[in-house]
Write an enzyme that holds these catalytic residues in place. Structure first.
Site, short mmCIF file in Angstrom:
data_model
loop_
_atom_site.label_atom_id
_atom_site.label_comp_id
_atom_site.label_asym_id
_atom_site.label_seq_id
_atom_site.Cartn_x
_atom_site.Cartn_y
_atom_site.Cartn_z
N ALA A 39 0.79 -1.23 0.00
CA ALA A 39 0.00 0.00 0.00
C ALA A 39 0.83 1.29 0.00
O ALA A 39 0.49 2.23 -0.72
CB ALA A 39 -0.98 -0.01 1.17
N ARG A 61 -7.87 -5.71 10.20
CA ARG A 61 -8.62 -6.57 11.12
C ARG A 61 -8.11 -6.48 12.54
O ARG A 61 -8.75 -6.96 13.47
CB ARG A 61 -8.57 -8.02 10.60
CG ARG A 61 -9.31 -8.17 9.29
CD ARG A 61 -9.38 -9.60 8.81
NE ARG A 61 -10.17 -9.70 7.59
CZ ARG A 61 -10.42 -10.83 6.95
NH1 ARG A 61 -9.91 -11.98 7.41
NH2 ARG A 61 -11.14 -10.84 5.86
N LYS A 124 -3.76 -6.58 -8.76
CA LYS A 124 -3.73 -7.74 -9.64
C LYS A 124 -3.36 -8.99 -8.83
O LYS A 124 -2.71 -8.86 -7.80
CB LYS A 124 -2.77 -7.53 -10.79
CG LYS A 124 -1.45 -6.83 -10.50
CD LYS A 124 -0.51 -7.34 -9.55
CE LYS A 124 0.27 -8.47 -9.45
NZ LYS A 124 0.90 -8.93 -8.32
#
Length: 396
Positions: A39, A61, A124
């Site tokens: 990221a 999470r 991807k």
């Protein structure tokens, strides 16, 4: 010395991007699903130099991980714990969702993001199967939202230059494409999600999706068949390919003297290149080479040309003539990575402008169809479809 200075300067600006001179008063607001390692380089850093984008939130999470990621990258909101992903999707201040989750979660959370009215940039490969990819783009079209699969290499000037050389006819009629992506043993651990069959693991999924995409792009056509495909598997994970080699047949692709009826593409994807002489690690293998009736072109490091690359060309004026050799480089805008070029195109599309380069959903669907076909030929079969309950397009 000049090339070393350029290398240092490029990397410095990548990791210390200059703020835009005239930032938008109402930029597109991005939210990131998962505090993934990709990221920062793929979105957080490119956004810093774009005048019309900002990262507004991240979800993970684990709340501590979300908080740490947000603090490190100066992101205002951090959603964590059970339901964190959905909370980000429900946030009215988020316009666009970046989905870098493991492959097996791309379909579920892209569909949920689209249902929440968000545009999506998904890593991807787009999903685990071609059918999932088809449904994703059908739903995006139905919702009048933009969905793009993040094949960042396609937006860089180096890739564009190789395509230009192939299409110019300088190499004659293309006869063979070779795409190789391999990383040394030790980088992909047994515990990595890319080794989990249920999460869409495998070398052809992770590295091979680039190879399939690049071969189709340079051929200017889709394959007609899988000539052969062979996978090496891990003894602990018999359904996951450590390496896959495949050969595809093309016909009707562009060439200077007509259709390249004999064009083939050999694709190599490898998670664990063995050490030389049993102890010396190999360097990563990252290149594409196109051979034609009058020459060849090779691009080294096509996934990361912003770090370093070269374009090596050998060609002759006529078949069998003497070869002329040259080396080219195309770094483009100083400090711009493949991801920064990708972000530019994506935001241009969202704002109703014509991006310098673009590909539609059909390109992503076709890419997954051929990945599925390669896995079928190896005997491993396509990766398992998601069992998550998600919204569906009206016309399925």
């Amino acid at each position: 010395m000049a090339s070393l200075y350029g290398f240092v300067q490029r990397l410095y600006l990548v990791f210390n991007p200059p703020a835009p001179k005239a930032p938008s008063e109402s930029p597109l607001r991005f939210g990131i699903l998962g505090a993934a390692n990709i990221a920062p380089i793929a979105l957080v850093l490119p956004v810093k130099s774009h005048p019309d984008a900002v990262v507004k939130a991240v979800a993970a999470r684990d709340q501590k991980r979300a908080d740490a990621f947000a603090k490190k990258h100066e992101i205002p909101k951090a959603y964590g714990g059970p339901g964190a992903y959905q909370k980000l999707l429900d946030d009215p201040e988020i316009d666009v969702v970046y989905n870098p989750l493991p492959n097996g979660l791309h379909y579920e959370w892209t569909m949920k993001a689209l249902a929440a009215g968000k545009h999506v940039l998904v890593e991807k490969p787009s999903a685990d199967t071609a059918e999932e990819t088809r449904r994703m783009f059908a739903f995006a079209q139905e919702k009048r939202l933009t969905l793009m699969e993040a094949f960042h290499y396609r937006f860089h000037p180096a890739t564009g230059r190789v395509k230009e050389i192939v299409d110019s006819g300088e190499l004659g009629t293309p006869t063979k494409i070779e795409v190789t992506l391999g990383i040394p043993s030790g980088f992909i651990k047994d515990t990595d999600c890319r080794m989990e069959y249920g999460l869409g693991g495998g070398a052809m999924m992770d590295l091979g999706c680039y190879a399939v995409s690049m071969s189709r792009y340079l051929a200017g056509a889709d394959p007609t068949k899988v000539i052969s495909a062979k996978a090496d598997i891990h003894p602990k994970y018999p359904q996951v390919d450590i390496a896959t080699t495949a050969t595809l047949a093309f016909s009707g692709s562009r060439g200077s003297t007509g259709p390249a009826e004999g064009l083939t593409a050999t694709l190599n994807a490898h998670f664990r290149l063995p050490a030389r002489w049993g102890f010396l690690p190999q360097l990563p293998k990252m290149f594409v080479r196109v051979s034609g009736t009058r020459g060849t072109v090779e691009l080294y490091n096509f996934p990361g040309p912003w770090i370093y690359h070269y374009i090596s060309v050998e060609s002759s004026e006529q078949e069998g003539g003497p070869l002329r050799k040259r080396t080219e480089k195309r770094y483009g805008n100083l400090g711009w990575t493949t991801y920064r070029y990708q972000l530019e195109a994506f935001i241009d599309k969202l704002r109703g402008r014509n991006p310098e380069h673009w590909y539609d959903g059909q390109d992503s669907i076709a890419n997954m169809q051929w990945i599925d076909a390669i896995y079928t030929e190896t005997g491993l079969g396509p990766r398992p479809a998601s069992m998550a309950e998600v919204p569906q397009p009206t016309a399925t």
